[in-house]
Enzyme design. Sequence first.
Site, PDB file in Angstrom:
ATOM      1  N   ASP A   9     -46.370 -59.040 -13.132  1.00 22.35           N
ATOM      2  CA  ASP A   9     -47.220 -57.745 -13.447  1.00 22.35           C
ATOM      3  C   ASP A   9     -46.762 -57.216 -14.831  1.00 22.35           C
ATOM      4  O   ASP A   9     -45.642 -56.946 -15.209  1.00 22.35           O
ATOM      5  CB  ASP A   9     -46.775 -56.920 -12.451  1.00 22.35           C
ATOM      6  CG  ASP A   9     -47.026 -55.760 -12.507  1.00 22.35           C
ATOM      7  OD1 ASP A   9     -47.848 -55.048 -13.523  1.00 22.35           O
ATOM      8  OD2 ASP A   9     -46.978 -54.806 -11.482  1.00 22.35           O
ATOM      9  N   ASN A  23     -61.120 -49.702 -20.943  1.00 23.19           N
ATOM     10  CA  ASN A  23     -62.618 -49.587 -21.213  1.00 23.19           C
ATOM     11  C   ASN A  23     -63.079 -48.546 -22.314  1.00 23.19           C
ATOM     12  O   ASN A  23     -62.054 -48.134 -22.807  1.00 23.19           O
ATOM     13  CB  ASN A  23     -63.389 -49.198 -19.664  1.00 23.19           C
ATOM     14  CG  ASN A  23     -63.008 -48.015 -19.432  1.00 23.19           C
ATOM     15  OD1 ASN A  23     -63.021 -46.891 -20.115  1.00 23.19           O
ATOM     16  ND2 ASN A  23     -62.612 -47.859 -18.016  1.00 23.19           N
ATOM     17  N   ASP A  33     -55.717 -52.108 -16.451  1.00 28.91           N
ATOM     18  CA  ASP A  33     -55.904 -50.489 -16.813  1.00 28.91           C
ATOM     19  C   ASP A  33     -55.299 -49.404 -15.965  1.00 28.91           C
ATOM     20  O   ASP A  33     -54.341 -48.829 -16.331  1.00 28.91           O
ATOM     21  CB  ASP A  33     -57.314 -50.250 -17.382  1.00 28.91           C
ATOM     22  CG  ASP A  33     -57.403 -49.089 -18.056  1.00 28.91           C
ATOM     23  OD1 ASP A  33     -56.520 -48.609 -18.613  1.00 28.91           O
ATOM     24  OD2 ASP A  33     -58.606 -48.802 -18.191  1.00 28.91           O
ATOM     25  N   SER A 116     -60.712 -59.369 -20.432  1.00 28.34           N
ATOM     26  CA  SER A 116     -62.162 -59.474 -19.983  1.00 28.34           C
ATOM     27  C   SER A 116     -62.197 -60.486 -18.671  1.00 28.34           C
ATOM     28  O   SER A 116     -63.408 -60.886 -18.370  1.00 28.34           O
ATOM     29  CB  SER A 116     -63.104 -60.017 -21.092  1.00 28.34           C
ATOM     30  OG  SER A 116     -63.328 -58.987 -21.889  1.00 28.34           O
TER      31      SER A 116
HETATM   32  P1  ADP Z   1     -61.210 -56.691 -17.720  1.00 27.08           P
HETATM   33  O1  ADP Z   1     -62.018 -55.600 -17.323  1.00 27.08           O
HETATM   34  O2  ADP Z   1     -61.196 -56.905 -19.152  1.00 27.08           O
HETATM   35  O3  ADP Z   1     -61.983 -57.934 -17.140  1.00 27.08           O
HETATM   36  P2  ADP Z   1     -59.420 -56.341 -15.323  1.00 27.08           P
HETATM   37  O4  ADP Z   1     -58.316 -55.527 -15.303  1.00 27.08           O
HETATM   38  O5  ADP Z   1     -60.513 -56.549 -14.360  1.00 27.08           O
HETATM   39  O6  ADP Z   1     -59.933 -56.315 -16.821  1.00 27.08           O
HETATM   40  O7  ADP Z   1     -58.711 -57.957 -15.626  1.00 27.08           O
HETATM   41  C1  ADP Z   1     -58.258 -58.548 -16.706  1.00 27.08           C
HETATM   42  C2  ADP Z   1     -57.138 -59.524 -16.190  1.00 27.08           C
HETATM   43  O8  ADP Z   1     -55.762 -58.731 -15.644  1.00 27.08           O
HETATM   44  C3  ADP Z   1     -57.554 -60.475 -14.935  1.00 27.08           C
HETATM   45  O9  ADP Z   1     -56.851 -61.686 -15.310  1.00 27.08           O
HETATM   46  C4  ADP Z   1     -56.669 -59.673 -14.006  1.00 27.08           C
HETATM   47  O10 ADP Z   1     -56.141 -60.770 -12.721  1.00 27.08           O
HETATM   48  C5  ADP Z   1     -55.455 -59.157 -14.530  1.00 27.08           C
HETATM   49  N1  ADP Z   1     -54.441 -58.195 -14.043  1.00 27.08           N
HETATM   50  C6  ADP Z   1     -54.760 -57.303 -13.303  1.00 27.08           C
HETATM   51  N2  ADP Z   1     -53.666 -56.588 -12.724  1.00 27.08           N
HETATM   52  C7  ADP Z   1     -52.798 -56.816 -13.741  1.00 27.08           C
HETATM   53  C8  ADP Z   1     -51.285 -56.725 -13.964  1.00 27.08           C
HETATM   54  N3  ADP Z   1     -50.661 -55.478 -13.232  1.00 27.08           N
HETATM   55  N4  ADP Z   1     -50.600 -57.462 -14.841  1.00 27.08           N
HETATM   56  C9  ADP Z   1     -51.174 -58.227 -15.484  1.00 27.08           C
HETATM   57  N5  ADP Z   1     -52.646 -58.545 -15.290  1.00 27.08           N
HETATM   58  C10 ADP Z   1     -53.302 -57.938 -14.592  1.00 27.08           C
END
Ligand code: ADP
Length: 164
Positions: A9, A23, A33, A116
């Site tokens: 994480d 975004n 985010d 992304s």
């Molecule tokens: P985007 O809109 O850029 O696709 P997302 O947040 O939906 O952004 O996903 C981007 C990546 O971040 C994905 O591979 C997701 O699995 C990952 N992700 C989600 N939560 C966390 C976190 N707490 N720490 C690290 N990576 C994360």
Amino acid sequence: MKIKWVKADITRLEVDAVVNAANSMLLGGGGVDGAIHRAAGPELLEECRTLNGCETGKAKITRGYRLPVKHVIHTVGPVWHGGSRNEESLLKECYVNSLKLADEQGLKSIAFPNISTGVYRFPKERAAEIAVDAVKNFPAKFVEEVTFVCFDEENFEIYKRRLE
Ligand code: ADP
């Protein structure tokens, strides 16, 4: 430059800066985010409100507040529309512009999420190739260590295969 990959994480990492896959409004959202804003606390959103958003491929820097980092670098990845809307160059720009900001601030360590590849649906294998190339070719003066933070097993295996 040392390149690492971990399954973690990103809000738990102790580095100089973590990158947020934000975004264009920079006002928080879901996925990584949302996790970053929840962990950093409301002061992060307050600072983000003063930034007037961010264009796709660009990056902006804030403080890290309650996160164990000095800074958060907010970048806006492209939404995948099949590859004909400049998505690949825009994703590369996210990594390059984030590294530029970190280097300008004299930061030594930075951690990236897999920009992304969540709700923006960029193909994971291609995204990893672009990310690794961008980092390997970046002419860093201060940045010494880059960590790719994988949250899902699929991305972790992809980075492992590419970097091992
Ligand atoms: P985007 O809109 O850029 O696709 P997302 O947040 O939906 O952004 O996903 C981007 C990546 O971040 C994905 O591979 C997701 O699995 C990952 N992700 C989600 N939560 C966390 C976190 N707490 N720490 C690290 N990576 C994360």
